[in-house]
Enzyme design. Structure first.
Site, mmCIF file in Angstrom:
data_model
loop_
_atom_site.group_PDB
_atom_site.id
_atom_site.type_symbol
_atom_site.label_atom_id
_atom_site.label_comp_id
_atom_site.label_asym_id
_atom_site.label_seq_id
_atom_site.Cartn_x
_atom_site.Cartn_y
_atom_site.Cartn_z
ATOM 1 N N ASN A 12 0.599 -1.129 0.076
ATOM 2 C CA ASN A 12 -0.067 -0.126 0.008
ATOM 3 C C ASN A 12 0.911 1.181 -0.224
ATOM 4 O OD1 ASN A 12 -1.871 2.173 0.521
ATOM 5 N ND2 ASN A 12 -2.462 1.275 2.276
ATOM 6 N N LYS A 14 -0.016 4.285 -0.238
ATOM 7 C CA LYS A 14 -0.599 5.287 0.413
ATOM 8 C C LYS A 14 -0.394 6.665 -0.613
ATOM 9 C CE LYS A 14 -0.240 3.237 4.869
ATOM 10 N NZ LYS A 14 0.002 3.429 6.178
ATOM 11 N N HIS A 95 -9.189 0.771 5.208
ATOM 12 C CA HIS A 95 -8.066 1.109 5.502
ATOM 13 C C HIS A 95 -8.155 1.774 6.931
ATOM 14 C CE1 HIS A 95 -3.975 1.983 6.400
ATOM 15 N NE2 HIS A 95 -3.676 1.197 6.053
ATOM 16 N N GLU A 97 -6.825 4.311 8.141
ATOM 17 C CA GLU A 97 -6.634 5.778 7.803
ATOM 18 C C GLU A 97 -7.874 6.290 6.985
ATOM 19 O OE1 GLU A 97 -3.183 5.369 5.408
ATOM 20 O OE2 GLU A 97 -1.977 4.808 7.257
ATOM 21 N N GLU A 165 -5.047 -5.279 10.486
ATOM 22 C CA GLU A 165 -4.161 -4.602 10.651
ATOM 23 C C GLU A 165 -4.377 -3.515 12.170
ATOM 24 O OE1 GLU A 165 -2.154 -2.596 6.725
ATOM 25 O OE2 GLU A 165 -4.299 -1.894 7.159
ATOM 26 N N GLY A 171 2.715 2.011 10.927
ATOM 27 C CA GLY A 171 3.667 3.113 10.862
ATOM 28 C C GLY A 171 4.207 3.613 11.794
ATOM 29 N N SER A 211 3.532 -2.336 10.459
ATOM 30 C CA SER A 211 5.055 -2.374 10.450
ATOM 31 C C SER A 211 5.713 -3.751 10.153
ATOM 32 C CB SER A 211 5.583 -1.917 12.055
ATOM 33 O OG SER A 211 5.067 -0.450 12.206
#
Length: 248
Positions: A12, A14, A95, A97, A165, A171, A211
């Site tokens: 991904n 992003k 996702h 985000e 996730e 991250g 991560s």
């Protein structure tokens, strides 16, 4: 059954990259890559056609989002039909985000998944808990609720790869231990067995994101219910090849 589920690694990107950067990624994506791993990269929508035209044909290309209808007055959105018209077969939906930065609720994500499947795309729906939810022992409650919202709109499980996730690991450099990740994956598979069917639970791939790196991928890949990875920042770097080859 785990050995019968083909290992799957998604990258991904992003909101990163330009054509020059994509050219660099394409160079290292020529591998060698394990033939036993299915690979898909998720790129910004403005680069879908460029990436599909230049990426090796054995690597899938995904959009990172789409809307729940084929067309209409939805400024800034992209439809599954448009993704297909760009030559791409995949979309990442839900996702963390999208959920936590853009406040997308479970029901909207479910409707997007349903329409994407109806339009013929393959879908990577994402689920996962935030740090406060894990610390208050609510991981199962949260991810099961996210799954429950998805199920009514999933018409073809063979075109679905679930991405677990944990939001606190995305991250941040923090990674769920192989034991923590395997525990959640096993419980998700059991939830599918109990709430959908064993015929869905056994072949459906459940991949881990948070991560993932060249340093930890092999240990994570050894577990019985982790069928691959959804990789963020590391997918922009040559180390991504080591992650793809984690089971090679």
């Amino acid at each position: 059954m785990a050995n019968q589920r083909k290992f799957f690694v998604g990258g991904n990107w992003k909101m990163n990259g330009d054509k020059a950067a994509i050219d660099g990624i394409i160079t290292f994506m020529k591998g060698p890559l394990s033939p036993d791993t299915e690979v898909v990269v998720g790129c910004p929508q403005c680069y879908l056609m460029y990436t599909r035209e230049h990426m090796p044909a054995n690597i899938g290309v995904a959009a990172q989002n789409c809307y729940k209808t084929a067309k209409g007055a939805f400024t800034g959105e992209i439809s599954p039909a448009m993704i297909k018209d760009c030559g791409c077969e995949w979309v990442i939906l839900g996702h963390s985000e999208r959920r936590n930065v853009f406040d997308e609720p479970d029901q909207l994500i479910s409707e997007k998944v349903g329409h994407a499947l109806e339009a013929g795309l393959k879908v990577i729906p994402c689920i996962g808990e935030k740090l406060d939810e894990r610390e208050s022992n609510r991981t199962e409650e949260v991810v099961f609720a996210q799954m429950k919202a998805l199920v009514p709109n999933i018409s073809d499980w063979s075109r679905v790869v679930i991405a677990y996730e944990p939001v606190w690991a995305i991250g941040t450099g923090k990674t769920a231990s192989p034991e923590q990740a395997q525990d959640v994956h096993a419980k998700l598979r059991q939830w599918l067995r109990d709430n959908v069917s064993p015929q869905v639970a056994d072949p459906t791939r459940i991949i881990y994101g948070g991560s993932v790196s060249a340093g930890n991928c092999k240990e994570l890949a050894k577990t019985g219910d982790i069928d691959g990875f959804l990789v963020g920042g590391a997918s922009l770097k040559p180390d991504f090849v080591q992650i793809i080859n984690a089971r090679a």
